[in-house]
Scaffold this motif. Sequence first.
Motif, short mmCIF file in Angstrom:
data_model
loop_
_atom_site.label_atom_id
_atom_site.label_comp_id
_atom_site.label_asym_id
_atom_site.label_seq_id
_atom_site.Cartn_x
_atom_site.Cartn_y
_atom_site.Cartn_z
N GLU A 110 7.08 46.03 0.00
CA GLU A 110 6.79 44.82 -0.78
C GLU A 110 7.76 43.70 -0.41
O GLU A 110 7.38 42.53 -0.32
N ILE A 111 9.01 44.06 -0.17
CA ILE A 111 9.98 43.05 0.27
C ILE A 111 9.56 42.51 1.64
O ILE A 111 9.60 41.30 1.90
N ARG A 113 6.49 42.37 2.74
CA ARG A 113 5.30 41.53 2.51
C ARG A 113 5.71 40.12 2.06
O ARG A 113 5.18 39.12 2.53
N GLU A 114 6.71 40.07 1.17
CA GLU A 114 7.18 38.76 0.69
C GLU A 114 7.81 37.94 1.82
O GLU A 114 7.62 36.73 1.90
N GLU A 115 8.57 38.61 2.68
CA GLU A 115 9.21 37.89 3.80
C GLU A 115 8.16 37.34 4.76
O GLU A 115 8.31 36.23 5.30
N GLU A 118 6.88 34.26 2.93
CA GLU A 118 7.84 33.17 2.76
C GLU A 118 8.27 32.57 4.11
O GLU A 118 8.36 31.36 4.25
N ASN A 123 -0.35 35.64 4.19
CA ASN A 123 -0.47 36.39 2.93
C ASN A 123 -1.32 37.63 3.18
O ASN A 123 -2.54 37.55 3.29
N SER A 126 0.10 44.80 1.15
CA SER A 126 1.12 45.68 1.74
C SER A 126 0.51 46.89 2.44
O SER A 126 1.16 47.51 3.28
#
Length: 211
Positions: A110-111, A113-115, A118, A123, A126
């Motif tokens: 999930e981290i 996926r966020e990176e 960002e 988008n 996961s």
Amino acid sequence: MENISNIRYGALPSNSPYIKPFRMRYVQDGITKDADLLKVHDSVCIIIYNRTTKKLIFVRQFRPAVYYAAVSENGSETDDNVNSTKYPPKLAITLELCAGIVDKDLPLKEIAREEILEECGFNISSDRIEEVMTYRSGVDTTGATQTMFYCEVTDDDRVTAGGGIDDEIIEVIELPMDEVEHMVKTGANVVSPPSFLLGVLWFLSNKKPQQ
Ligand SMILES: Nc1ncnc2c1ncn2[C@@H]1O[C@H](COP(=O)(O)OP(=O)(O)O[C@H]2O[C@H](CO)[C@@H](O)[C@H](O)[C@H]2O)[C@@H](O)[C@H]1O
């Protein structure tokens, strides 16, 4: 990105959220030893392949540590107000995998996926992210873990231009196969961390599309 000025050096405050220096004393085979260490965050990094453009996606950013090292190789490491004409900031613009520190209580995927969202603007869910390997990002002053992931995106997954959050200044760059192959050949000299080289080599060995 290269508009860097007013460089000053100072001591590390004891409340840095990123780095905690400390000393570990231990006895090995009867000999007392000291090791000067840094506690840092674990991290994730992601190899991203764009199926639409058939290119790999990386990020470029100004890295103060690289700038300091580049300047100090020339003997001016403790000078404030470094002469940026003599030492242009582009010396420290790196080429890296999309990456980030683990500073939240979330699954590593999930981290990652966020990176990807960002920093690079894609988008994706996961379940499209594959775990590649976990290793120690350092073994001398830090023993932190880094977990490498792989994902494929298309231009349809793009929702922003990327570039990071808050005051991050990150450039997203797509490179074709022949250019990245060049960067991992014998004699290469890149302004990149080992994770970039490992990621590119893993991709070329495991995922390189047939021409
Ligand atoms: N030492 C520090 N001093 C001040 N601010 C700091 C800092 N470390 C992080 N930050 C701040 O935290 C923000 C987020 O950092 P990231 O999660 O993107 O990690 P970073 O890209 O630095 O390192 C990721 O990428 C590199 C290279 O790919 C990996 O080595 C690393 O393990 C991985 O987390 C940065 O923009 C910065 O504002």
